[in-house]
Design a protein around this motif. Structure first.
Motif, PDB file in Angstrom:
ATOM      1  N   TRP A   4       0.740  -1.083   0.018  1.00 39.42           N
ATOM      2  CA  TRP A   4       0.050   0.011  -0.001  1.00 39.42           C
ATOM      3  C   TRP A   4       0.694   1.235   0.082  1.00 39.42           C
ATOM      4  CZ3 TRP A   4      -4.839  -1.264  -0.498  1.00 39.42           C
ATOM      5  CH2 TRP A   4      -5.250  -2.634  -0.070  1.00 39.42           C
ATOM      6  N   PRO A   5       0.477   2.208  -0.581  1.00 36.45           N
ATOM      7  CA  PRO A   5       1.288   3.537  -0.666  1.00 36.45           C
ATOM      8  C   PRO A   5       1.120   4.209   0.864  1.00 36.45           C
ATOM      9  CG  PRO A   5      -0.857   3.717  -1.612  1.00 36.45           C
ATOM     10  CD  PRO A   5      -0.891   2.252  -1.256  1.00 36.45           C
ATOM     11  N   GLY A   6       2.164   5.078   1.056  1.00 36.79           N
ATOM     12  CA  GLY A   6       1.909   6.071   2.208  1.00 36.79           C
ATOM     13  C   GLY A   6       2.455   5.390   3.455  1.00 36.79           C
ATOM     14  N   ILE A   7       1.536   5.656   4.713  1.00 35.76           N
ATOM     15  CA  ILE A   7       2.236   5.138   5.918  1.00 35.76           C
ATOM     16  C   ILE A   7       1.095   4.227   6.481  1.00 35.76           C
ATOM     17  CG2 ILE A   7       3.252   7.309   6.320  1.00 35.76           C
ATOM     18  CD1 ILE A   7       1.105   8.389   8.018  1.00 35.76           C
ATOM     19  N   PHE A 131      -5.647  -1.357  12.006  1.00 32.13           N
ATOM     20  CA  PHE A 131      -4.798  -0.340  11.558  1.00 32.13           C
ATOM     21  C   PHE A 131      -5.385   0.186  10.325  1.00 32.13           C
ATOM     22  CE2 PHE A 131      -3.138  -4.526  10.386  1.00 32.13           C
ATOM     23  CZ  PHE A 131      -2.801  -4.215   9.269  1.00 32.13           C
ATOM     24  N   ALA A 132      -4.682   1.267   9.796  1.00 30.85           N
ATOM     25  CA  ALA A 132      -5.318   1.866   8.534  1.00 30.85           C
ATOM     26  C   ALA A 132      -3.812   2.357   7.742  1.00 30.85           C
ATOM     27  CB  ALA A 132      -6.175   3.084   8.868  1.00 30.85           C
ATOM     28  N   PHE A 133      -4.080   2.400   6.355  1.00 27.67           N
ATOM     29  CA  PHE A 133      -2.873   2.949   5.718  1.00 27.67           C
ATOM     30  C   PHE A 133      -3.416   4.141   5.178  1.00 27.67           C
ATOM     31  CE2 PHE A 133      -1.757  -1.695   5.547  1.00 27.67           C
ATOM     32  CZ  PHE A 133      -0.377  -1.479   5.545  1.00 27.67           C
ATOM     33  N   PHE A 134      -2.440   5.055   4.770  1.00 22.53           N
ATOM     34  CA  PHE A 134      -2.868   6.444   4.392  1.00 22.53           C
ATOM     35  C   PHE A 134      -1.987   6.804   3.535  1.00 22.53           C
ATOM     36  CE2 PHE A 134      -4.626   6.617   8.599  1.00 22.53           C
ATOM     37  CZ  PHE A 134      -5.945   6.965   8.508  1.00 22.53           C
ATOM     38  N   ASP A 135      -2.377   7.368   2.114  1.00 20.74           N
ATOM     39  CA  ASP A 135      -1.654   7.537   1.213  1.00 20.74           C
ATOM     40  C   ASP A 135      -1.247   9.075   1.226  1.00 20.74           C
ATOM     41  OD1 ASP A 135      -0.117   7.711  -1.334  1.00 20.74           O
ATOM     42  OD2 ASP A 135      -2.059   7.859  -2.422  1.00 20.74           O
ATOM     43  N   ALA A 148      -9.452  11.269   4.637  1.00 23.39           N
ATOM     44  CA  ALA A 148     -10.044  10.986   3.344  1.00 23.39           C
ATOM     45  C   ALA A 148      -8.982  10.481   2.342  1.00 23.39           C
ATOM     46  CB  ALA A 148     -10.540  11.999   2.442  1.00 23.39           C
ATOM     47  N   THR A 149      -7.583  10.262   2.856  1.00 28.00           N
ATOM     48  CA  THR A 149      -6.409   9.624   2.129  1.00 28.00           C
ATOM     49  C   THR A 149      -6.390   8.376   2.453  1.00 28.00           C
ATOM     50  OG1 THR A 149      -4.902  10.283   3.922  1.00 28.00           O
ATOM     51  CG2 THR A 149      -5.184  12.111   2.340  1.00 28.00           C
ATOM     52  N   CYS A 150      -7.286   7.602   3.359  1.00 33.94           N
ATOM     53  CA  CYS A 150      -7.085   6.313   3.747  1.00 33.94           C
ATOM     54  C   CYS A 150      -7.239   5.544   2.418  1.00 33.94           C
ATOM     55  CB  CYS A 150      -8.277   5.992   4.638  1.00 33.94           C
ATOM     56  SG  CYS A 150      -8.338   4.342   5.075  1.00 33.94           S
ATOM     57  N   VAL A 151      -6.310   4.535   2.224  1.00 33.43           N
ATOM     58  CA  VAL A 151      -6.411   3.732   1.114  1.00 33.43           C
ATOM     59  C   VAL A 151      -6.870   2.129   1.629  1.00 33.43           C
ATOM     60  CG1 VAL A 151      -4.814   4.758  -0.475  1.00 33.43           C
ATOM     61  CG2 VAL A 151      -3.946   3.035   1.284  1.00 33.43           C
ATOM     62  N   ALA A 152      -6.719   1.796   3.178  1.00 32.91           N
ATOM     63  CA  ALA A 152      -7.040   0.498   3.544  1.00 32.91           C
ATOM     64  C   ALA A 152      -7.165   0.595   4.968  1.00 32.91           C
ATOM     65  CB  ALA A 152      -6.114  -0.514   3.253  1.00 32.91           C
ATOM     66  N   THR A 153      -8.246  -0.110   5.516  1.00 36.29           N
ATOM     67  CA  THR A 153      -8.573  -0.317   6.770  1.00 36.29           C
ATOM     68  C   THR A 153      -8.746  -1.626   7.362  1.00 36.29           C
ATOM     69  OG1 THR A 153      -9.553   1.938   6.703  1.00 36.29           O
ATOM     70  CG2 THR A 153      -9.922   0.480   8.715  1.00 36.29           C
ATOM     71  N   VAL A 154      -8.137  -1.992   8.249  1.00 41.49           N
ATOM     72  CA  VAL A 154      -8.153  -3.327   8.823  1.00 41.49           C
ATOM     73  C   VAL A 154      -8.645  -3.347  10.226  1.00 41.49           C
ATOM     74  CG1 VAL A 154      -6.665  -5.707   9.514  1.00 41.49           C
ATOM     75  CG2 VAL A 154      -6.221  -4.360   7.223  1.00 41.49           C
ATOM     76  N   ARG A 163      -9.504   1.207  -0.864  1.00 41.68           N
ATOM     77  CA  ARG A 163     -10.015   2.156  -1.855  1.00 41.68           C
ATOM     78  C   ARG A 163      -9.600   1.612  -3.299  1.00 41.68           C
ATOM     79  NH1 ARG A 163      -7.327   7.982  -1.293  1.00 41.68           N
ATOM     80  NH2 ARG A 163      -5.681   6.903  -2.081  1.00 41.68           N
ATOM     81  N   ARG A 164     -10.487   1.486  -4.268  1.00 37.51           N
ATOM     82  CA  ARG A 164     -10.295   0.879  -5.554  1.00 37.51           C
ATOM     83  C   ARG A 164      -9.354   1.958  -6.493  1.00 37.51           C
ATOM     84  NH1 ARG A 164     -12.555  -3.498  -4.847  1.00 37.51           N
ATOM     85  NH2 ARG A 164     -14.263  -3.899  -3.707  1.00 37.51           N
TER      86      ARG A 164
END
Length: 164
Positions: A4-7, A131-135, A148-154, A163-164
């Protein structure tokens, strides 16, 4: 292996759980022409006739929108609406107690509420992953650009938003 991109951060805590899930109606996309796409509150909410099925569906959409903003825990007073309570429990979204209403503005994006953002407790050995990944390149950019920069949430080790 997924990349995933970001943090990667512990997921967010949204302090406005009751306001977003029991005091707002999240319109179905099929209702967008009539009701719009943003949560309805106040007089607009009072004008709707909501039975348990509509409350449950609204809560499921609201939870999904919270997950799309990296939220893994909603701070709530007691959830009084059974349909909302069931939707939250089935989703895996965590809840934590709160006393009284928090300040700020209820928002799906905890960074837009006007209050300091809280993160879920860091994972301990044997605990469920939340946790979550943010771009974004770092936490300062996350605070500036918002959730709103979230790309994935676990939640509980399951990928519940991507996010698609």
């Amino acid at each position: 292996m997924r990349q995933w991109p970001g943090i990667l951060t512990p997921g967010l805590v949204n302090l406005h759980g009751n306001e977003l899930l029991e005091e707002a109606y999240h319109p179905d996309p099929r209702e967008a022409d009539e009701l719009g796409t943003e949560p309805l509150t106040g007089d607009a909410l009072a004008a709707l006739e909501l039975d348990d099925a509509r409350w449950g569906a609204s809560a499921r959409r609201g939870v999904q929108r919270m997950l799309a903003h990296g939220t893994v825990v909603a701070a709530c007073e007691e959830l009084r609406n059974r349909a909302v309570r069931d939707a939250v429990r089935r989703s895996g979204l965590g809840t934590m107690g709160r006393l009284g209403r928090p300040g700020g503005v209820p928002s799906l994006d905890p960074y837009a509420s006007g209050w300091p953002v809280e993160f879920a407790q860091p994972r301990e050995p044997g605990s469920a992953a939340r946790f979550a990944f943010f771009d974004v390149p770092d936490e300062a950019a996350l605070a500036e650009r918002g959730a709103a920069t979230c790309v994935a949430t676990v939640v509980e080790g399951r990928l519940v938003y991507r996010r698609r």
